[in-house]
Design a protein around this motif. Sequence first.
Motif, PDB file in Angstrom:
ATOM      1  N   ARG A 144     -10.164  70.519  43.716  1.00  0.00           N
ATOM      2  CA  ARG A 144      -8.890  70.562  42.557  1.00  0.00           C
ATOM      3  C   ARG A 144     -10.151  69.146  41.930  1.00  0.00           C
ATOM      4  O   ARG A 144     -10.121  68.372  42.493  1.00  0.00           O
ATOM      5  N   ARG A 145      -9.352  69.227  40.365  1.00  0.00           N
ATOM      6  CA  ARG A 145      -9.687  68.056  39.545  1.00  0.00           C
ATOM      7  C   ARG A 145      -8.088  68.112  39.171  1.00  0.00           C
ATOM      8  O   ARG A 145      -7.182  68.944  38.529  1.00  0.00           O
ATOM      9  N   ALA A 146      -7.522  66.887  38.869  1.00  0.00           N
ATOM     10  CA  ALA A 146      -6.097  66.864  37.753  1.00  0.00           C
ATOM     11  C   ALA A 146      -7.170  65.655  36.213  1.00  0.00           C
ATOM     12  O   ALA A 146      -7.463  65.042  36.658  1.00  0.00           O
ATOM     13  N   VAL A 147      -6.112  65.945  35.582  1.00  0.00           N
ATOM     14  CA  VAL A 147      -5.730  64.876  34.364  1.00  0.00           C
ATOM     15  C   VAL A 147      -4.866  65.171  34.030  1.00  0.00           C
ATOM     16  O   VAL A 147      -4.493  65.689  33.899  1.00  0.00           O
ATOM     17  N   THR A 148      -4.421  63.765  32.945  1.00  0.00           N
ATOM     18  CA  THR A 148      -3.315  63.556  32.455  1.00  0.00           C
ATOM     19  C   THR A 148      -3.825  63.495  30.793  1.00  0.00           C
ATOM     20  O   THR A 148      -4.818  62.692  31.092  1.00  0.00           O
ATOM     21  N   ILE A 149      -2.326  63.766  30.304  1.00  0.00           N
ATOM     22  CA  ILE A 149      -2.676  64.024  28.762  1.00  0.00           C
ATOM     23  C   ILE A 149      -1.595  63.046  28.243  1.00  0.00           C
ATOM     24  O   ILE A 149      -0.993  63.748  28.695  1.00  0.00           O
ATOM     25  N   LYS A 150      -1.932  62.670  26.981  1.00  0.00           N
ATOM     26  CA  LYS A 150      -0.410  61.796  26.254  1.00  0.00           C
ATOM     27  C   LYS A 150       0.157  62.686  24.998  1.00  0.00           C
ATOM     28  O   LYS A 150      -1.224  62.446  24.222  1.00  0.00           O
ATOM     29  N   GLN A 151       1.102  62.819  24.690  1.00  0.00           N
ATOM     30  CA  GLN A 151       1.428  63.680  23.375  1.00  0.00           C
ATOM     31  C   GLN A 151       2.273  62.724  23.057  1.00  0.00           C
ATOM     32  O   GLN A 151       2.972  62.945  23.490  1.00  0.00           O
ATOM     33  N   PRO A 152       2.599  63.631  21.514  1.00  0.00           N
ATOM     34  CA  PRO A 152       3.952  63.061  20.974  1.00  0.00           C
ATOM     35  C   PRO A 152       4.954  63.399  21.200  1.00  0.00           C
ATOM     36  O   PRO A 152       4.957  64.933  21.740  1.00  0.00           O
ATOM     37  N   ILE A 153       6.212  62.655  21.702  1.00  0.00           N
ATOM     38  CA  ILE A 153       8.046  63.423  22.214  1.00  0.00           C
ATOM     39  C   ILE A 153       8.111  64.102  21.576  1.00  0.00           C
ATOM     40  O   ILE A 153       8.375  65.444  21.262  1.00  0.00           O
ATOM     41  N   GLY A 154       8.379  64.110  20.381  1.00  0.00           N
ATOM     42  CA  GLY A 154       9.196  65.075  19.284  1.00  0.00           C
ATOM     43  C   GLY A 154       9.103  63.201  17.887  1.00  0.00           C
ATOM     44  O   GLY A 154       8.873  62.670  17.835  1.00  0.00           O
ATOM     45  N   VAL A 155      10.923  64.230  17.767  1.00  0.00           N
ATOM     46  CA  VAL A 155      11.184  63.172  16.283  1.00  0.00           C
ATOM     47  C   VAL A 155      11.841  61.907  17.649  1.00  0.00           C
ATOM     48  O   VAL A 155      12.883  62.465  17.751  1.00  0.00           O
ATOM     49  N   ALA A 156      11.512  61.104  16.005  1.00  0.00           N
ATOM     50  CA  ALA A 156      12.988  59.972  16.866  1.00  0.00           C
ATOM     51  C   ALA A 156      13.624  59.455  16.368  1.00  0.00           C
ATOM     52  O   ALA A 156      13.110  59.690  15.201  1.00  0.00           O
ATOM     53  N   ALA A 157      14.306  58.846  16.932  1.00  0.00           N
ATOM     54  CA  ALA A 157      15.576  58.338  16.015  1.00  0.00           C
ATOM     55  C   ALA A 157      15.721  56.359  16.191  1.00  0.00           C
ATOM     56  O   ALA A 157      16.186  56.505  17.511  1.00  0.00           O
TER      57      ALA A 157
END
Length: 517
Positions: A144-157
């Motif tokens: 097993r191998r794990a990775v993380t990615i970061k993605q933009p959350i969406g519309v921000a106010a």
Amino acid sequence: MGSEFPFTLSDPRLGDLDCLVDGQPATAKSGKRFHVIDPGSGKSWASCPDCRQEDVEAAVQSSHRAFQSYSKWTPRQRAQTLLKWHEEIIAARDDLAKILVYETGKPLAEAYGEIDYATTFTWWFVGEAERVQGASIVSAIPGRRAVTIKQPIGVAAALVPWNFPIALTLRKASAALAAGCTMIVKPSPETPITALSVARLALKAGFPPGALNVLTTSLEGTPELAEALCLHPLVKKVTFTGSTRVGKIISSLCARNLKKSTMELGGNCPFIIFEDANLDQALGQLMALKWRHAGQACVSSNRVYVQRGIYDKFVGLVVQATSQLKMGHGMDEGATLGPVTTPRSLDRAEEMAKDALAKGAKLVLGTGSRDDSNSGGYFMAPTILTNVTDDMLMSQDEIFAPLLGLSVFDSEEEVVQRANNTAMGLTSYAFTKNVDRLWRLFESLEAGMIGLVSKPQAASMRNLRLIRSVQNTGNNSSAEAPFGGIKESGSGKESGKGVAIEEFMVTKTGTFTIEGL
Ligand SMILES: O=CCCC(=O)O
């Protein structure tokens, strides 16, 4: 309602006072507008749309549409467009500085200082856009191998305050745009035009329509508009700077849908001077911190604790330096102290001064009352009180006005206990040449940011003009260091490496089970 600019703009597009939605000027559905007041004269000089709940849907849909494509831009494209925006803002510096003076009341030199501070954020997030990284994780389970990615959350106010409207719009929007989010800015009713101006410059720089929308509203419309933004299901993140009281309301609105939020709230910042400190330096930094924007900064020195052996001497130095300040309209030649931005701040400051005097404080400079002789503006001459104690209102709450109190203390243990005896924890300042003590204070003072000063700086802090023109002297705010409080001063960080951009991102974990490993 007239929109007669009291000065000429080099770029007439910055005089467009309608909202910006989907790259187009937009008015409120009701057609109503509200006055923008010059705090230096108390007179209206412009008007903006008074948006309410019914105006939110179009802006959110526009930002959501823009997010679908903008979030797919490469980090380099985002960085390059941020850089272009940064350059556009610098090119518009003269126009923006004048707008800032008429919106906030701050002197022109401070307005330039704010723009220079503000563009440290656009610059910083150019770099941050390309440095978002996930992790690879070694699994305890074979194959097993794990990775993380970061993605933009969406519309921000973004709900932005009136005290540093350009700096704080840019601190929030640069991080969001660098992350790949789109944003709707709701500026304060006092300072809508700076937000509209920088958003129009973002469009010019090449951000797509909807990437940065701005909805303006009046004081009466603010709760309704803010609530509609916080509760809209397509708004995935809210960033707020303002009072702790309002921050609790915004937080609870976000909590209803478990929405991610960043809260930069009030401070009640202690400023501690020990007997061994360099007094020139402590004085210089106190002058810059306390009188910047007439005391209206969350990081302002709210409670000044001076050790007994130097108390009288230091009071004398502060009074002498403060009496050199020149109060006036922000555009007046040589003005070093402007009005406060809202008359509410004067009411509060008068109440605090009255309370302190009734409880035994001594007035050593100023009057503690508003100055009505200044052509209708919201002025109070800089006021200094001594013998201030912890039971006074001005020790217990943010002053946010040109009112300064000095208290005496005897020991380190006592002053740490008194400094921490507040619900707030934004920033604290300490002056001593004892390095062991500095480290102890770093650990024991309860604040998200601690300014620790032990040795003199090269520049003479006695030079008042220099102090007034150097925006950041006397505080520890900067684009490269995490900015944010603890306790009831908030949660989350707004600048610094990694932490600030990640406020606008989600982390996704991928777990791979791989045959043959
Ligand atoms: O007033 C709040 C922010 C001020 C700063 O960024 O130094």
